[in-house]
Scaffold this motif. Sequence first.
Motif, mmCIF file in Angstrom:
data_model
loop_
_atom_site.group_PDB
_atom_site.id
_atom_site.type_symbol
_atom_site.label_atom_id
_atom_site.label_comp_id
_atom_site.label_asym_id
_atom_site.label_seq_id
_atom_site.Cartn_x
_atom_site.Cartn_y
_atom_site.Cartn_z
ATOM 1 N N GLU A 1 0.847 -1.185 0.000
ATOM 2 C CA GLU A 1 0.000 0.000 0.000
ATOM 3 C C GLU A 1 0.887 1.242 0.000
ATOM 4 N N LEU A 2 0.685 2.082 -1.002
ATOM 5 C CA LEU A 2 1.433 3.338 -1.117
ATOM 6 C C LEU A 2 0.455 4.496 -1.207
ATOM 7 N N LYS A 3 0.659 5.478 -0.329
ATOM 8 C CA LYS A 3 -0.139 6.699 -0.358
ATOM 9 C C LYS A 3 0.807 7.898 -0.385
ATOM 10 N N LEU A 4 0.476 8.883 -1.214
ATOM 11 C CA LEU A 4 1.282 10.101 -1.301
ATOM 12 C C LEU A 4 0.433 11.309 -0.932
ATOM 13 N N PHE A 5 0.824 11.980 0.148
ATOM 14 C CA PHE A 5 0.177 13.224 0.551
ATOM 15 C C PHE A 5 0.912 14.369 -0.145
ATOM 16 N N ARG A 6 0.171 15.198 -0.872
ATOM 17 C CA ARG A 6 0.807 16.245 -1.678
ATOM 18 C C ARG A 6 -0.176 17.378 -1.930
ATOM 19 N N THR A 7 0.284 18.434 -2.606
ATOM 20 C CA THR A 7 -0.602 19.444 -3.173
ATOM 21 C C THR A 7 -0.437 19.388 -4.692
ATOM 22 N N TRP A 8 -1.317 20.061 -5.400
ATOM 23 C CA TRP A 8 -1.282 19.969 -6.870
ATOM 24 C C TRP A 8 -0.056 20.650 -7.464
ATOM 25 N N SER A 9 0.518 21.626 -6.740
ATOM 26 C CA SER A 9 1.563 22.446 -7.349
ATOM 27 C C SER A 9 2.944 22.294 -6.725
ATOM 28 N N GLU B 1 -1.798 5.751 -4.218
ATOM 29 C CA GLU B 1 -2.975 6.595 -4.020
ATOM 30 C C GLU B 1 -2.513 8.012 -3.699
ATOM 31 N N THR B 2 -3.127 8.993 -4.342
ATOM 32 C CA THR B 2 -2.797 10.391 -4.087
ATOM 33 C C THR B 2 -3.817 11.003 -3.143
ATOM 34 N N ILE B 3 -3.339 11.655 -2.100
ATOM 35 C CA ILE B 3 -4.197 12.424 -1.193
ATOM 36 C C ILE B 3 -3.771 13.876 -1.289
ATOM 37 N N PHE B 4 -4.626 14.704 -1.896
ATOM 38 C CA PHE B 4 -4.324 16.116 -2.037
ATOM 39 C C PHE B 4 -4.680 16.848 -0.741
ATOM 40 N N GLU B 5 -3.731 17.627 -0.264
ATOM 41 C CA GLU B 5 -3.899 18.351 1.001
ATOM 42 C C GLU B 5 -4.206 19.829 0.751
ATOM 43 N N ASP B 6 -5.039 20.391 1.615
ATOM 44 C CA ASP B 6 -5.244 21.834 1.692
ATOM 45 C C ASP B 6 -4.374 22.330 2.845
ATOM 46 N N LEU B 7 -3.283 23.017 2.527
ATOM 47 C CA LEU B 7 -2.323 23.373 3.570
ATOM 48 C C LEU B 7 -2.846 24.463 4.509
ATOM 49 N N SER B 8 -3.949 25.093 4.139
ATOM 50 C CA SER B 8 -4.565 26.050 5.065
ATOM 51 C C SER B 8 -5.446 25.348 6.091
ATOM 52 N N SER B 9 -5.728 24.077 5.836
ATOM 53 C CA SER B 9 -6.522 23.272 6.773
ATOM 54 C C SER B 9 -6.040 21.823 6.669
ATOM 55 N N SER C 1 -4.660 13.214 9.218
ATOM 56 C CA SER C 1 -3.720 12.185 8.754
ATOM 57 C C SER C 1 -2.345 12.771 8.486
ATOM 58 N N LEU C 2 -2.303 13.913 7.808
ATOM 59 C CA LEU C 2 -1.012 14.545 7.525
ATOM 60 C C LEU C 2 -0.298 14.917 8.823
ATOM 61 N N LEU C 3 -1.011 15.488 9.755
ATOM 62 C CA LEU C 3 -0.408 15.888 11.031
ATOM 63 C C LEU C 3 0.057 14.678 11.831
ATOM 64 N N ARG C 4 -0.631 13.571 11.679
ATOM 65 C CA ARG C 4 -0.220 12.351 12.372
ATOM 66 C C ARG C 4 1.026 11.750 11.723
ATOM 67 N N TYR C 5 1.071 11.770 10.403
ATOM 68 C CA TYR C 5 2.200 11.172 9.692
ATOM 69 C C TYR C 5 3.446 12.054 9.690
ATOM 70 N N ASN C 6 3.265 13.363 9.772
ATOM 71 C CA ASN C 6 4.418 14.278 9.797
ATOM 72 C C ASN C 6 4.241 15.305 10.916
ATOM 73 N N PRO C 7 4.310 14.868 12.179
ATOM 74 C CA PRO C 7 4.071 15.779 13.300
ATOM 75 C C PRO C 7 5.208 16.773 13.529
ATOM 76 N N ILE D 1 3.883 18.653 3.436
ATOM 77 C CA ILE D 1 3.992 17.644 2.380
ATOM 78 C C ILE D 1 5.334 17.826 1.683
ATOM 79 N N PRO D 2 5.789 16.781 0.964
ATOM 80 C CA PRO D 2 5.134 15.502 0.723
ATOM 81 C C PRO D 2 5.405 14.505 1.841
ATOM 82 N N VAL D 3 4.471 13.566 1.971
ATOM 83 C CA VAL D 3 4.666 12.415 2.841
ATOM 84 C C VAL D 3 4.271 11.179 2.031
ATOM 85 N N LEU D 4 5.177 10.205 1.974
ATOM 86 C CA LEU D 4 4.866 8.920 1.359
ATOM 87 C C LEU D 4 4.600 7.918 2.481
#
Length: 224
Positions: A4-12, A31-39, A43-49, A54-57
Motif C-alpha cells: 500500500e502506497l499513499k502520497l500526501f501532496r498538493t497539486w503544485s 494513491e494520491t491524497i491532495f492536502e489543503d495546507l490552510s486546513s 492524517s497529515l499531522l499524524r504522519y508528519n508531526p 507535504i510531501p509524505v509517502l
Amino acid sequence: MAEELKLFRTWSSPFALRVVHALKIKGLEYETIFEDLSSKSDSLLRYNPIHRKIPVLVHNGKPICESLVILEYIDETWKQCPLLPRDPYEKAKARFWAKFGDDKLTSSIWNVLTTQGKEQEEHIAATVQNLKLIEELLKEKKFFGGETIGYLDIAFGRMANIISILEEIMDLKLADEEEFPLLSAWMQNFSDDPVIKECWPPQDKMIVKFQAVRESYLKTVVSQ
C-alpha cells in the motif's frame, strides 16, 4: 500481501512532484491524497508531526517525510530503474548537488520572484552564478545521471518548470540558450520525457499562482 502506497501532496508543490516522478519512473501504483495546507488533515499531522508539511509517502502504514529522503527510500526499496548511481563517490556527489539545489539554487530563484529593482538584480546575478555551476555538471551528458533520468535530474526537475514560469511572469531570461546551452537542452529533454510531461501541473494555473505569490510579497514590502 499487496503493498500500500499513499502520497500526501498538493497539486503544485515541486517537492511533491519529485516523488510523483520517482514513483512513475519505477512503475509503482499509489494513491494520491491532495492536502489543503490552510486546513491540514489529521492524517497529515499524524504522519508528519515534526514539520507538518507535504510531501509524505506512506508505505504499508509507515510514513517517510522530506522529498530527497523519500527519493532515496523509493530507490532502495524498489530496485527497478535505479535512480542513484551505484558507485559510492558518484552517489555522494549526487546527494551533495541535490542539497546545493535546495539550499542555494531554490532560494536564489525564489528571491528573484519575490523582489524587484536593485535587490532583484542582485538575486538574478546570484541565480546565474548558481546555474553556471549546474551547467558544468552536464558536460558530455544528456541527463545529470547520464543517458537516463536519475536522482539528480528529479531533484533539479522543478527548474525545467519554474524557470520558464518566472521568465514569463517577469519578462526576463534566467537560462539563456546561448549562455546555458547544456542546461537549456537538459530542460527540454527532461520536460519532453513522456513520464515527466504527464505529471507537470497545468502551466496556466502555475503562472496564476506564482503571479499571485509575487504580488503578495511585493505588497508586503511596500506596506512596511
